[in-house]
Design a protein around this motif. Sequence first.
Motif, PDB file in Angstrom:
ATOM      1  N   TRP A 218       7.900  -3.562  -0.900  1.00 36.29           N
ATOM      2  CA  TRP A 218       8.644  -4.616  -1.598  1.00 36.29           C
ATOM      3  C   TRP A 218       8.491  -4.424  -3.085  1.00 36.29           C
ATOM      4  CZ3 TRP A 218       4.521  -5.464   1.644  1.00 36.29           C
ATOM      5  CH2 TRP A 218       3.304  -5.790   1.030  1.00 36.29           C
ATOM      6  N   GLU A 219       9.494  -4.913  -3.791  1.00 36.47           N
ATOM      7  CA  GLU A 219       9.509  -4.788  -5.242  1.00 36.47           C
ATOM      8  C   GLU A 219      10.063  -6.079  -5.821  1.00 36.47           C
ATOM      9  OE1 GLU A 219      11.819  -2.167  -8.646  1.00 36.47           O
ATOM     10  OE2 GLU A 219      12.025  -1.630  -6.553  1.00 36.47           O
ATOM     11  N   LEU A 220       9.435  -6.571  -6.867  1.00 34.84           N
ATOM     12  CA  LEU A 220       9.909  -7.759  -7.565  1.00 34.84           C
ATOM     13  C   LEU A 220      11.123  -7.336  -8.391  1.00 34.84           C
ATOM     14  CD1 LEU A 220       9.153 -10.752  -8.002  1.00 34.84           C
ATOM     15  CD2 LEU A 220       7.873 -10.034 -10.004  1.00 34.84           C
ATOM     16  N   VAL A 221      12.305  -7.848  -8.028  1.00 39.23           N
ATOM     17  CA  VAL A 221      13.539  -7.437  -8.707  1.00 39.23           C
ATOM     18  C   VAL A 221      14.086  -8.517  -9.630  1.00 39.23           C
ATOM     19  CG1 VAL A 221      14.220  -5.754  -6.971  1.00 39.23           C
ATOM     20  CG2 VAL A 221      14.943  -8.131  -6.714  1.00 39.23           C
ATOM     21  N   ASP A 222      13.522  -9.711  -9.543  1.00 37.20           N
ATOM     22  CA  ASP A 222      13.923 -10.817 -10.405  1.00 37.20           C
ATOM     23  C   ASP A 222      12.689 -11.704 -10.546  1.00 37.20           C
ATOM     24  OD1 ASP A 222      15.413 -12.496 -11.967  1.00 37.20           O
ATOM     25  OD2 ASP A 222      16.822 -13.094 -10.411  1.00 37.20           O
TER      26      ASP A 222
ATOM     27  N   PRO B 290       0.833  -1.203   0.000  1.00 39.44           N
ATOM     28  CA  PRO B 290       0.000   0.000   0.000  1.00 39.44           C
ATOM     29  C   PRO B 290       0.874   1.262   0.000  1.00 39.44           C
ATOM     30  CG  PRO B 290      -0.709  -1.536   1.699  1.00 39.44           C
ATOM     31  CD  PRO B 290       0.558  -2.072   1.131  1.00 39.44           C
ATOM     32  N   GLU B 291       0.370   2.319  -0.590  1.00 40.17           N
ATOM     33  CA  GLU B 291       1.129   3.567  -0.714  1.00 40.17           C
ATOM     34  C   GLU B 291       1.557   4.137   0.638  1.00 40.17           C
ATOM     35  OE1 GLU B 291       2.296   5.070  -3.439  1.00 40.17           O
ATOM     36  OE2 GLU B 291       1.510   3.429  -4.633  1.00 40.17           O
TER      37      GLU B 291
END
Length: 105
Positions: free
Chosen positions: A43-47, A36-37
Amino acid sequence: MVLESPTSPARRNVLRARVMPALKELPLRRPEPPAPEDSAVRWELVDIDRYEVRSCGVTVGFIDVVGAVFVVLAGPRYDRAVEVLQTLDFAAAVDSIRPAAAEAR
């Protein structure tokens, strides 16, 4: 040295019959939606199978997706991060590396 004979086809079928239903009970994994903002932990999908977890803009850990299991690694660098948890729940994975300062907010 002990040499083991290959398992018989009947034994392999018995093992397969036990394992297959258990594997079907595991949840399917799809990419997690973004945080949520207003969240302090993001978290971020990096792979294809790895998330980078940040708190207040600083990397605090990583979450690797291995089959149906989330493997949690704590630390700012992936090559030096330490495994702290294996879980089937993504929220539990994020909570396990959440810094105490982020929880107080």
